[in-house]
Design an enzyme around this catalytic site. Sequence first.
Site, PDB file in Angstrom:
ATOM      1  N   ASP A   1       0.860  -1.181   0.000  1.00 38.97           N
ATOM      2  CA  ASP A   1       0.000   0.000   0.000  1.00 38.97           C
ATOM      3  C   ASP A   1       0.896   1.230   0.000  1.00 38.97           C
ATOM      4  OD1 ASP A   1      -2.261  -1.565   0.121  1.00 38.97           O
ATOM      5  OD2 ASP A   1      -2.522  -1.360   2.281  1.00 38.97           O
TER       6      ASP A   1
ATOM      7  N   ASP B   1     -13.531  -4.296  -2.109  1.00 36.32           N
ATOM      8  CA  ASP B   1     -13.392  -4.151  -0.658  1.00 36.32           C
ATOM      9  C   ASP B   1     -14.705  -4.558  -0.011  1.00 36.32           C
ATOM     10  OD1 ASP B   1     -10.845  -3.172  -1.098  1.00 36.32           O
ATOM     11  OD2 ASP B   1     -11.479  -1.078  -1.092  1.00 36.32           O
TER      12      ASP B   1
END
Length: 257
Positions: A11, A130
Amino acid sequence: MLARRIIPCLDVRDGLVVKGVKFRNHETIGEIVPLAELYAQQGADELVFYDITASSDQRVVDKSWVTRIAQVIDIPFCVAGGIKSVEDAGRILEMGADKISINSPALANPSLIRELHDTFGQQCVVVGIDSYFNEETGKYQVHQYTGDESRTQITRWQTADWVKEVQQHGAGEIVLNCMNQDGVRQGYDITQLTAIRENCAVPLIASGGAGEKVHFKDVFEQADVDGALAASVFHKGIIPIPELKAYLREQQVAIRD
């Protein structure tokens, strides 16, 4: 089935690799390029880079590091973050990325999946999802803009329905990010992944929950996923990749060299 893939996830925020827990409270892990190089040397099958605030900031992924990654690793890598057009994707692929992944932009414009599919080929197009389990409703719901906790939004989509939808639009691969498990290292959400697998005809990548080597074995054997993505166990040295691959081979899991 082809050999299963081990995929470190990096990330990226403000040019650095970060990691949160359940998509919140991100801490800095380190520089992008050295980490990518390390994981490639250790035997990762591919890498995924998420510019986690690109979509919520209404910008495309910061491309300054993509070319540098391509210069130092010899394994496939995927880049995600605010890719809203064929042009955005093309620039990233030209810089050396093998795949691009879209998440929130796909929710805003599902036809983008088909446009990318038709332009670059299905193998290049990954859709990230997600998914959060709502204990009150007992349902898995898709969220967007999850890279910035202050801007995260619930969508109208239940996860299983969105998985079917993105396949109809031409997704070549799906990464299912199980938000409840993210960063807590208690194991992948086998229940959800198994249910999704039944309706997923393209490669399915599990994300969220890896904490021990057995968690990888379980998700491959029980949920029949094609790859397992993980972050904190690799970033913090909890599970060295060579050790993980040796363990999986001992457990008779087909794994790449």
